[in-house]
Motif scaffolding. Structure first.
Motif, short mmCIF file in Angstrom:
data_model
loop_
_atom_site.label_atom_id
_atom_site.label_comp_id
_atom_site.label_asym_id
_atom_site.label_seq_id
_atom_site.Cartn_x
_atom_site.Cartn_y
_atom_site.Cartn_z
N ILE A 43 0.65 -1.32 -0.11
CA ILE A 43 -0.12 0.00 -0.04
C ILE A 43 1.10 1.27 0.17
CG2 ILE A 43 -1.88 -1.05 1.19
CD1 ILE A 43 -1.22 0.41 3.63
N TYR A 44 0.38 2.38 -0.60
CA TYR A 44 1.14 3.51 -0.85
C TYR A 44 1.36 4.20 0.39
CZ TYR A 44 0.48 3.69 -5.86
OH TYR A 44 0.49 3.73 -7.30
N HIS A 45 2.41 4.92 0.45
CA HIS A 45 2.76 6.07 1.48
C HIS A 45 3.02 7.52 0.62
CE1 HIS A 45 4.55 8.05 5.49
NE2 HIS A 45 3.57 8.61 4.91
N LEU A 46 2.18 8.36 0.48
CA LEU A 46 2.26 9.52 -0.45
C LEU A 46 2.76 10.56 0.37
CD1 LEU A 46 -0.98 8.52 -2.50
CD2 LEU A 46 1.17 7.83 -2.89
N PHE A 47 3.49 11.62 -0.14
CA PHE A 47 4.12 12.66 0.66
C PHE A 47 4.00 13.68 -0.53
CE2 PHE A 47 7.01 10.74 4.03
CZ PHE A 47 6.83 9.25 3.54
N TYR A 48 3.13 14.61 -0.07
CA TYR A 48 2.98 15.90 -0.73
C TYR A 48 3.71 17.17 0.04
CZ TYR A 48 -0.86 13.23 -2.33
OH TYR A 48 -1.84 12.37 -2.74
N ALA A 49 4.40 18.05 -0.78
CA ALA A 49 4.93 19.26 -0.27
C ALA A 49 5.38 20.29 -1.09
CB ALA A 49 6.39 18.60 0.40
N ASP A 50 6.36 21.29 -0.87
CA ASP A 50 6.69 22.42 -1.63
C ASP A 50 7.71 21.89 -2.67
OD1 ASP A 50 8.77 21.94 0.12
OD2 ASP A 50 9.58 23.94 -0.22
N GLU A 51 8.17 22.59 -3.72
CA GLU A 51 9.02 22.10 -4.45
C GLU A 51 10.49 21.19 -4.19
OE1 GLU A 51 7.16 22.64 -7.08
OE2 GLU A 51 8.27 21.62 -8.62
N GLU A 52 10.83 21.67 -3.15
CA GLU A 52 12.01 21.13 -2.76
C GLU A 52 11.75 19.97 -1.72
OE1 GLU A 52 12.84 24.50 -3.16
OE2 GLU A 52 13.55 23.64 -4.72
N GLY A 53 10.35 19.78 -1.29
CA GLY A 53 10.01 18.60 -0.25
C GLY A 53 10.29 18.97 1.03
N GLY A 54 10.12 20.33 1.71
CA GLY A 54 10.93 20.83 2.74
C GLY A 54 10.04 20.53 3.90
N ALA A 55 10.67 20.38 5.15
CA ALA A 55 9.99 20.06 6.35
C ALA A 55 9.14 21.49 6.69
CB ALA A 55 10.97 19.78 7.23
N GLY A 56 7.90 21.40 6.93
CA GLY A 56 7.03 22.32 7.14
C GLY A 56 6.01 22.60 6.37
N SER A 57 6.02 21.86 5.28
CA SER A 57 5.29 21.84 4.20
C SER A 57 4.52 20.44 3.61
CB SER A 57 5.82 22.46 3.04
OG SER A 57 6.64 21.42 2.48
N ASP A 58 5.02 19.45 4.50
CA ASP A 58 4.85 18.01 3.91
C ASP A 58 3.48 17.30 4.57
OD1 ASP A 58 5.16 15.64 3.24
OD2 ASP A 58 6.95 15.06 4.31
N ILE A 59 2.52 17.05 3.86
CA ILE A 59 1.51 16.37 4.42
C ILE A 59 1.49 14.98 3.64
CG2 ILE A 59 -0.32 17.35 2.45
CD1 ILE A 59 -2.37 16.92 4.82
N THR A 60 1.28 13.82 4.53
CA THR A 60 1.58 12.54 4.00
C THR A 60 0.48 11.85 4.28
OG1 THR A 60 2.41 10.93 5.64
CG2 THR A 60 3.98 12.85 4.74
N PHE A 61 0.04 10.70 3.44
CA PHE A 61 -0.93 9.90 3.45
C PHE A 61 -0.69 8.41 3.34
CE2 PHE A 61 -2.94 13.88 2.34
CZ PHE A 61 -4.39 13.86 3.20
N PHE A 62 -1.08 7.67 4.57
CA PHE A 62 -1.02 6.11 4.12
C PHE A 62 -2.37 5.80 3.31
CE2 PHE A 62 0.95 6.14 8.81
CZ PHE A 62 2.23 5.88 8.11
N GLU A 63 -2.40 4.89 2.38
CA GLU A 63 -3.49 4.42 1.73
C GLU A 63 -4.01 3.11 2.18
OE1 GLU A 63 -3.20 2.39 -1.94
OE2 GLU A 63 -5.24 3.35 -2.82
#
Ligand code: ZN
Length: 308
Positions: A43-63
């Motif tokens: 199953i997926y673990h998806l990470f969404y963030a800013d362009e650089e993947g910086g800490a402080g912008s990252d929302i992630t989802f377990f599917e």
């Protein structure tokens, strides 16, 4: 030692393709890592963030494919707030979300709505000197892009239970009996408790699993000692490959993580190609053929937006 605000927030989805369409296609975040749950690799673990993947912008989802909707209750984060640049940005988002069929509620410098599975989100006009952490979506002008997290709301039946840990151990600064800010050298976030609804929470699609706070690399191991000394049942340091993590449940029941600010998402793929391929930790690489067959293919809303 100071924590640098929120590192990431992890929630649960029952529908990964729809989740990508919303967070990348509608909100304009960048899918910076398409990985698998390290306990359940099909199953997926998806990470969404800013362009650089910086800490402080990252929302992630377990599917959890097909998971039924959950409900936030005591001991759970129930609303996530992102910064935007101006009132005009809220006008932009009101229109854009309406076009995507998302109902919104505007209140002064704030716009509230829910993701397709009922997770409550808010965009807020915030004056800050923190660096804006932005992604680049072809349809979203830079002036209106999401700028990283401002804070989060959780439910508790008594915020006083959590106050000593937040203040004396984690160095959060009290704003009121139920609200705090946590700020380091680079960024900060707020953390607020609302009174819990009577109905108990149910973990499921559209609920938050945990919230992670940012630690500079050199402080990460000392943070574990500090949290343990405060009597928390804290995990050993776990190497998540993109960052190091410790987990513990704070006294109101919210699952906290403290994550190191590096090495980051470019550790196993080049920055310009983040999130394009399924990223597997080295000890899962031998399962790649099988995993790729079992996972639902995901859309690429950015490429689709560029093509139109
Ligand atoms: Zn986490």
């Amino acid at each position: 030692m100071k924590l640098e605000g929120i590192h990431h927030i992890t929630a649960i989805t029952g529908d990964a393709p729809q989740n990508v369409r919303f967070y990348v296609g509608t909100l304009g975040l960048r899918l910076v890592k398409k990985s698998v749950n390290q306990d359940v690799p099909n199953i997926y673990h998806l990470f969404y963030a800013d362009e650089e993947g910086g800490a402080g912008s990252d929302i992630t989802f377990f599917e959890y494919p097909g998971a039924s909707k959950g409900r936030a209750g005591a001991g759970m984060v129930h609303r996530i707030v992102w910064r935007v640049g101006s009132e005009e940005s809220l006008d932009f988002w009101t229109t854009r979300l309406a076009e995507a069929g998302v109902a919104t509620e505007r209140d002064g410098g704030s716009l509230r709505f829910s993701d397709p599975e009922g997770l409550d989100l808010e965009l807020r006009v915030v004056e800050t000197t923190d660096e804006p952490l932005m992604a680049k979506h072809p349809e979203i002008p830079e002036a209106h892009a999401l700028q990283g997290f401002d804070g989060a709301y959780a439910y508790t039946d008594d915020p006083a239970k959590s106050a000593p840990l937040l203040e004396s151990t984690m160095n959060f600064e009290r704003e009121s009996d139920s609200s705090w800010t946590v700020r380091g050298e680079q960024r900060g976030s707020f953390f607020v408790y609302d009174e819990a609804p009577d109905a108990p929470g149910i973990e499921g699609a559209g609920t938050v699993h945990h919230i992670a706070w940012s630690s500079p690399m050199e402080d990460h191991s000392p943070w574990r000692d500090r949290v343990a000394a405060a009597g928390m049942h804290v995990t050993p340091v776990i190497d998540r490959f993109y960052f190091k993590s410790i987990y513990f449940r704070e006294p109101s029941g919210v699952l906290f993580e403290i994550a190191s600010m590096g090495p980051g998402f470019a550790v196993d793929e080049p920055l310009e190609h983040l999130g394009e391929k399924i990223a597997l930790p080295p000890n899962f690489e031998h399962l790649r053929d099988q995993v790729e067959k079992e996972l639902t293919p995901l859309p690429d809303p950015r490429a689709e937006a560029r093509a139109t």
